[in-house]
Design a protein around this motif. Structure first.
Motif, PDB file in Angstrom:
ATOM      1  N   SER A 107      23.020  45.003 -91.303  1.00 21.99           N
ATOM      2  CA  SER A 107      23.519  44.134 -90.238  1.00 21.99           C
ATOM      3  C   SER A 107      23.650  44.894 -88.927  1.00 21.99           C
ATOM      4  O   SER A 107      23.295  44.384 -87.855  1.00 21.99           O
ATOM      5  CB  SER A 107      24.870  43.538 -90.634  1.00 21.99           C
ATOM      6  N   THR A 108      24.161  46.116 -89.007  1.00 22.39           N
ATOM      7  CA  THR A 108      24.319  46.922 -87.794  1.00 22.39           C
ATOM      8  C   THR A 108      22.969  47.229 -87.158  1.00 22.39           C
ATOM      9  O   THR A 108      22.814  47.156 -85.929  1.00 22.39           O
ATOM     10  CB  THR A 108      25.053  48.229 -88.118  1.00 22.39           C
ATOM     11  N   GLU A 141      21.776  44.159 -85.398  1.00 23.29           N
ATOM     12  CA  GLU A 141      22.569  43.884 -84.195  1.00 23.29           C
ATOM     13  C   GLU A 141      22.210  44.838 -83.062  1.00 23.29           C
ATOM     14  O   GLU A 141      22.122  44.417 -81.897  1.00 23.29           O
ATOM     15  CB  GLU A 141      24.060  43.991 -84.531  1.00 23.29           C
ATOM     16  N   ARG A 173      28.141  38.562 -91.175  1.00 22.88           N
ATOM     17  CA  ARG A 173      29.386  39.326 -91.154  1.00 22.88           C
ATOM     18  C   ARG A 173      30.493  38.558 -91.873  1.00 22.88           C
ATOM     19  O   ARG A 173      31.305  39.156 -92.598  1.00 22.88           O
ATOM     20  CB  ARG A 173      29.788  39.613 -89.706  1.00 22.88           C
TER      21      ARG A 173
END
Length: 299
Positions: free
Chosen positions: A185-186, A189, A217
Motif C-alpha cells: 500500500s505504501t 501511495e 487501509r
C-alpha cells in the motif's frame, strides 16, 4: 546548468547574476516531481520577498533603520529554515536586499533596484533549473502503476483472507502478510503522489486510485482488529467467507490491471456480517470504479 545560467545572464547583462546561478543549483532535484514544488516555492518567495524588500528600502532610508530591520529578518530567516522553504526564501530575500543596500548606500535607487534584481534573478535561475531537470532527468513514474496498485489490492486481500481463516493459519504467516500489505500500500501511495506532482492526476485517474487505496487501509485496519480479537477468543473459520475472499483476491487484482474478468463472483448477498466483510465490499466497489474510469484508456 551553471554554465547555461551564466550564459543567459551574461547575454541579458543583468546585475547580481550569481543569484540566478545559485537559484538554478538550489531548485534542481534528482526528480522532476520534486523540482516542481521547489521551483514554485523559490519563485513565489522571491517575488513576495522582493516586493517587501523594495517597500522596506524606501521606508527605511537611514543605515540605523536598516540595521533595526535586518536583525529581526535574520532571526526569522534562521527560524523558518526548517519550517517552510517558501517562507524561508520570503524572509531571506529582503534580508539580502537590505544588507546589500546597507553596504552600498544609494546604489540602485536605494534598494529598489536590488530587490527587482533579486526577484528577477531567482525567477530566471529557478526556471532554468527546472528546465534542466526536465531535460537531464526526464524519467517519470512507470506506466505500470495499475500493476503496483493491483499488487496492493492482492496483498491486502490476502492478509484479510488469512485473518478470516486465522484458526488454521500460523501466526508468523499472518504477520508476514500484514507487513506485505502495508509495504504494498505504501509503495502504491508513494507512486501515486509522485504522479500527482508530475501533473498526471486526471490522465491516470489518480483520484479513483486514492479512493481505492483508502479502502485498502481500512481493510487492513479491520483485519488487524479482527486478528487480535481472534487470538484472544478464537472462533471456527467460515468456509463461505474464506472462499469469497480468495475469489475476490484473484478477480480484483485482474480487474485493476485491466485484464478482462467476470466480476459476478464479487457480488454479495445480504448485509456484510462484520467489519472485514464491509471493508471488502468497499474495496470491491472502489476497484470497480477505478477499472471503469480506466476502461476508455485501455480500449
Amino acid at each position: 546548468m551553471v554554465t547555461a545560467t551564466y550564459a543567459v545572464t551574461a547575454y541579458l547583462d543583468v546585475a547580481y547574476a550569481y543569484w540566478a546561478t545559485m537559484a538554478a543549483v538550489v531548485v534542481m532535484q534528482p526528480q522532476a516531481a520534486t523540482t516542481w514544488p521547489r521551483t514554485l516555492e523559490r519563485v513565489v518567495g522571491s517575488v513576495i520577498g522582493g516586493a517587501a524588500a523594495a517597500f522596506l528600502a524606501v521606508a527605511l532610508p537611514t543605515p540605523l533603520a536598516l540595521l533595526a530591520a535586518i536583525f529581526p529578518l535574520a532571526a526569522a530567516t534562521i527560524a523558518l529554515r526548517s519550517v517552510s522553504y517558501s517562507l524561508f526564501v520570503t524572509f531571506l530575500t529582503p534580508l539580502f536586499v537590505l544588507v546589500a543596500d546597507l553596504l552600498h548606500p544609494g546604489l540602485n535607487a536605494h534598494g529598489e533596484g536590488i530587490a527587482l534584481a533579486r526577484a528577477f534573478n531567482n525567477t530566471l535561475g529557478s526556471v532554468i533549473g527546472l528546465a534542466g531537470c526536465l531535460v537531464l532527468w526526464p524519467e517519470r513514474e512507470p506506466k505500470g502503476f495499475p500493476h503496483r496498485l493491483a499488487a496492493a489490492v492482492e496483498a491486502n486481500m490476502r492478509y484479510a483472507t488469512l485473518v478470516v481463516r486465522a484458526g488454521h493459519t500460523p501466526y508468523a504467516e499472518i504477520d508476514a502478510a500484514r507487513r506485505a500489505a502495508g509495504l504494498a500500500s505504501t509503495a502504491a501511495e508513494v507512486t501515486r503522489q509522485r504522479m500527482v506532482l508530475e501533473g498526471r492526476r486526471r490522465k491516470a485517474h489518480l483520484d479513483e486510485a486514492a479512493a481505492l487505496l483508502e479502502t485498502l487501509r481500512r481493510l487492513a485496519g479491520a483485519a488487524t482488529v479482527a486478528w487480535l480479537d481472534e487470538r484472544t477468543i478464537p472462533g471456527p473459520p467460515d468456509a463461505r467467507r474464506i472462499g469469497y475472499c480468495e475469489a475476490a483476491t484473484m478477480r480484483l487484482g485482474a480487474l485493476v490491471r485491466g485484464v478482462p474478468t467476470d466480476d459476478s463472483a464479487l457480488a454479495r448477498e445480504g448485509e456484510p456480517p462484520d467489519d472485514i466483510a464491509r471493508a471488502v465490499t468497499h474495496v470491491v466497489q472502489a476497484a470497480k470504479d477505478y477499472a471503469r474510469a480506466m476502461a476508455p484508456d485501455r480500449a
